[in-house]
Design a protein around this motif. Structure first.
Motif, PDB file in Angstrom:
ATOM      1  N   THR A 100      30.884  38.002  52.031  1.00 25.80           N
ATOM      2  CA  THR A 100      29.469  37.667  51.842  1.00 25.80           C
ATOM      3  C   THR A 100      28.569  38.818  52.280  1.00 25.80           C
ATOM      4  O   THR A 100      27.599  39.161  51.594  1.00 25.80           O
ATOM      5  CB  THR A 100      29.128  36.387  52.637  1.00 25.80           C
ATOM      6  N   GLU A 283      28.430  33.109  44.689  1.00 27.26           N
ATOM      7  CA  GLU A 283      29.845  33.061  45.059  1.00 27.26           C
ATOM      8  C   GLU A 283      30.567  31.907  44.362  1.00 27.26           C
ATOM      9  O   GLU A 283      31.723  32.052  43.961  1.00 27.26           O
ATOM     10  CB  GLU A 283      29.974  32.926  46.573  1.00 27.26           C
ATOM     11  N   TRP A 288      33.640  34.127  44.158  1.00 31.66           N
ATOM     12  CA  TRP A 288      33.667  35.210  45.140  1.00 31.66           C
ATOM     13  C   TRP A 288      34.072  34.615  46.490  1.00 31.66           C
ATOM     14  O   TRP A 288      33.387  33.725  47.001  1.00 31.66           O
ATOM     15  CB  TRP A 288      32.277  35.856  45.223  1.00 31.66           C
TER      16      TRP A 288
END
Length: 344
Positions: A100, A283, A288
């Motif tokens: 992140t 994400e 992700w």
């Protein structure tokens, strides 16, 4: 003065951390189910183990002692275990966090690189024909829902053209040893024979999520830079510099740029929380493997210990980033140092 300001921010950090931990602790009682299970992550507690854990977690005492026992555990890395996979929440959080941070940092860098020149060009009175197209572009980017933009990009660049992969950080054919958790850094410091191929593959995975996440801050920065530069270029000292015969580039470099970019730094700190929220959406769409995707999965699966851990980490990230941007703003603006001296 600067040290005093940083210390005041650190005091504020302590109070905010206290508030976040109180809220996270209270979730043990607000979530449905057994309080001890919510605290430990253990769903099947035998009577003997329940007695031991109740004493360890101070459940036989009042809520204040329970809270201090909770603080003691989380400061020692005991954040409980997941309801779903029975693994440590602490390890899961700090395994997902670098992905992140990596995505957010690249999105901010992209925003700076794209938005600042466009904002400066839009503020240039010698090229008024650039103003409206750049503003229209920023308005389109600002109005476009991030999930819609992501799906359109996947449809065009992944499915139709096949230029970029749809999901993940790296193709499965590459096995990169985890050292820092930051993919590009880990690839760069590795000694693998396919290092360059893996680097190219990781960059391909990074392009679309970075572009999608950067769409919102880029549009905000374009408008902020334009307005700020227009205000600075309209000041008396800039007009005096031009009257002395300095070129537009010299005026921009020596007098306008530093003052014009100060509101941009402040704006980044204000919108960092929004960026983290958008990172969670990004994400999920691109699979992700960051803390946003991990936290959304935890919410879907009602993994209460994981939700508490994710809440604390996300809150901490937003507040620490806000302090960092505030300190950078103070470094470049002497007036803010004077005004910020008497307040938190």
């Amino acid at each position: 003065m600067m040290l005093n300001y940083v210390l005041r921010k650190c005091y504020l950090l302590i109070f905010v951390t206290l508030g976040v931990t109180i809220f996270a602790f209270s979730l043990n009682y607000l979530f449905p189910g057994d309080v001890l299970s919510n605290m430990t992550g253990n769903l099947n507690i035998s009577p003997e183990l329940r007695q031991i854990l109740s004493e360890e977690y101070r459940l036989d005492q009042n809520v204040i002692f329970q809270y201090f026992a909770y603080i003691h555990r989380i400061t020692n890395g005991d954040w409980g275990v997941s309801f779903i996979n029975d693994t440590s929440i602490f390890n899961q959080v700090f395994h997902a966090l670098p992905a992140t941070i990596e995505l957010a940092v690249y999105a901010l860098l992209y925003s700076f690189i794209v938005a600042l020149p466009l904002g400066i060009l839009a503020s240039d009175s010698n090229r008024p024909w650039l103003d409206k197209p750049i503003l229209a572009l920023s308005l389109i980017g600002f109005s476009m829902p991030i999930f819609w933009l992501a799906l359109i990009m996947i449809l065009i660049f992944s499915i139709n053209l096949g230029w970029f992969p749809v999901s993940g950080r790296l193709s499965l054919i590459y096995d990169i040893p985890v050292t820092t958790g930051f993919m590009l850094v880990d690839i760069w410091i590795s000694e693998l024979p396919y290092k360059m191929e893996a680097m190219l593959d990781a960059l391909k995975h990074l392009i679309m999520p970075t572009f999608v996440l950067a769409a919102y801050p880029t549009t905000v920065l374009i408008r902020t830079t334009r307005q700020s530069m227009q205000n600075v270029l309209d000041t008396s000292y800039v007009k005096a510099a031009k009257a002395k015969g300095l070129s537009n580039f010299q005026v921009l470099k020596r007098h306008a740029l530093r003052n014009g970019l100060l509101p941009v730094i402040q704006m980044l700190g204000i919108h960092f929380g929004t960026l983290i929220t958008l990172a969670m959406v990004t994400e999920v769409i691109f699979s992700w493997p960051g803390i946003g995707l991990w936290l959304v999965d935890a919410i879907h699966q009602r993994d209460y210990p994981a939700i508490q851990g994710g809440l604390m980490v996300m809150s901490g990230m937003v507040f620490v980033a806000t302090i960092i941007f505030d300190v950078i703003y103070m470094i470049f603006d002497p007036l803010a140092r004077r005004h910020g001296h008497g307040k938190i």
